[in-house]
Write an enzyme that holds these catalytic residues in place. Sequence first.
Site, PDB file in Angstrom:
ATOM      1  CG  HIS A 184      51.607  49.316  78.696  1.00  0.00           C
ATOM      2  ND1 HIS A 184      51.482  50.406  79.774  1.00  0.00           N
ATOM      3  CD2 HIS A 184      50.737  48.398  78.580  1.00  0.00           C
ATOM      4  CE1 HIS A 184      51.001  49.004  80.374  1.00  0.00           C
ATOM      5  NE2 HIS A 184      49.823  48.068  79.804  1.00  0.00           N
ATOM      6  CD  GLU A 185      49.495  46.387  75.383  1.00  0.00           C
ATOM      7  OE1 GLU A 185      49.890  45.420  75.998  1.00  0.00           O
ATOM      8  OE2 GLU A 185      48.433  47.335  75.582  1.00  0.00           O
ATOM      9  CB  CYS A 221      59.601  53.893  86.886  1.00  0.00           C
ATOM     10  SG  CYS A 221      59.440  52.520  87.803  1.00  0.00           S
ATOM     11  CB  CYS A 226      59.743  49.125  84.820  1.00  0.00           C
ATOM     12  SG  CYS A 226      58.290  48.725  85.659  1.00  0.00           S
ATOM     13  CG  HIS A 229      49.801  47.100  84.461  1.00  0.00           C
ATOM     14  ND1 HIS A 229      47.933  46.143  83.516  1.00  0.00           N
ATOM     15  CD2 HIS A 229      49.974  47.103  82.862  1.00  0.00           C
ATOM     16  CE1 HIS A 229      47.722  46.480  82.886  1.00  0.00           C
ATOM     17  NE2 HIS A 229      48.598  47.095  81.782  1.00  0.00           N
ATOM     18  CB  CYS A 276      56.433  53.727  85.352  1.00  0.00           C
ATOM     19  SG  CYS A 276      57.136  52.375  84.218  1.00  0.00           S
TER      20      CYS A 276
HETATM   21 ZN   LIG Z   1      48.894  46.498  80.164  1.00  0.00          ZN
HETATM   22 ZN   LIG Z   2      57.972  50.746  86.781  1.00  0.00          ZN
END
Ligand SMILES: [Zn+2]
Ligand SMILES: [Zn+2]
Length: 362
Positions: free
Chosen positions: A256-257, A291, A294, A266, A272
């Site tokens: 994520h990061e 997802c 992304c 985001h 996701c």
């Molecule tokens: Zn974040």
């Molecule tokens: Zn996404």
Amino acid sequence: MKVIQYTPEKLQTALVSNSQYLTKVYSKYTKEEKRLLEEGFHAGQPGSLFQLITVHSDSDWILAHPEEPEDFEAFYRKPYRKTPNESQSTIYIQTIGSFGEVAAQTDQYVEWLRDYCQAFFYGLSVKLLPAVAVSETKCSFRVNSNSYNLQILTGDLLQFLKKRKPKDAFCIVGITMIDLYPKDSWNFVFGQASLTQGMGVFSFARYDDNFYKRSYAGRLKKHLQPRQEDYSVFDGYYTPPITSTLLLRSCKTMTHEIGHMFGISHCQWLSCVMQGSNHLDESDRRPLDFCPICLRKLQFAIGFNIAERYKALLHWMEEDQTQTSVKASASHTAPHFTKPTEAFNASKLWVCRCLEILEKDQ
Ligand SMILES: [Zn+2]
Ligand SMILES: [Zn+2]
């Protein structure tokens, strides 16, 4: 419980866009790749590959941060979007402090994380910088006055990472099992990043199931007030037990990061790993992967083959444990730790379904 739902037409525009150029780029995906990406238009229906975002309380991220969702075109036009290039295509991971009771366990744990990131950001190289003790970072630290656990100051760690960042780095990510704080007035922070400088630091301390319990073994004696230069308090300091859940949460946070380092915001479209999260419950609800919207952003930035990436992720989840032990015993006599992947079982089945769609030739 509220559900965030967009029409298939809106999701199609978010994925493909209305721009002629971006539609043309999209048309270069194979029939199978498009079939996978367009599965997202039917999210939430029985048997769908992708799910809708569910909002469970007012403190959930999406209600607390109302803003326009970022579609593919908005990402493409973003001035601070970052694309790896030939001279900057390596993701560096800097371990700060221990991740297990013995050094060999720290090495093994961060190696699993490295391998996972290498599969996730398929095509980029992910390297571990030699691990450092907290004392080597010369960072400020404190004992939290409510929870009595040790915490280190994020700003100092970012300064340290800035100096350590190699020239060929796409980004550098510091990880630690010690809790963090961004300034004296704050209770804690999960992490802090500077996207323009391509660096961030994140703690997994609160991913320990015991963190919020009174019996938490990272609580120091109340009267202890260590001096700033005396880092001996970190020697033998508590580290959470290595569990499958901890590994799953760490993998989600890392990806994520690092996703943000590409300039990906985001996600508000579908369930996701790039969804924002305000608390652990919400992070746990996020799936392990991207997802379709992304995924297109990441694929556009790196240029990987979608099926090859899923194969690499599946390989990491299934990696033959006997093979790992042969590798370990051949190199040295260090103890062998088995990768705890039970918590990844649902994701493994999901990746297999993605691969089936991508391999179908009809
Ligand atoms: Zn974040
Ligand atoms: Zn996404």
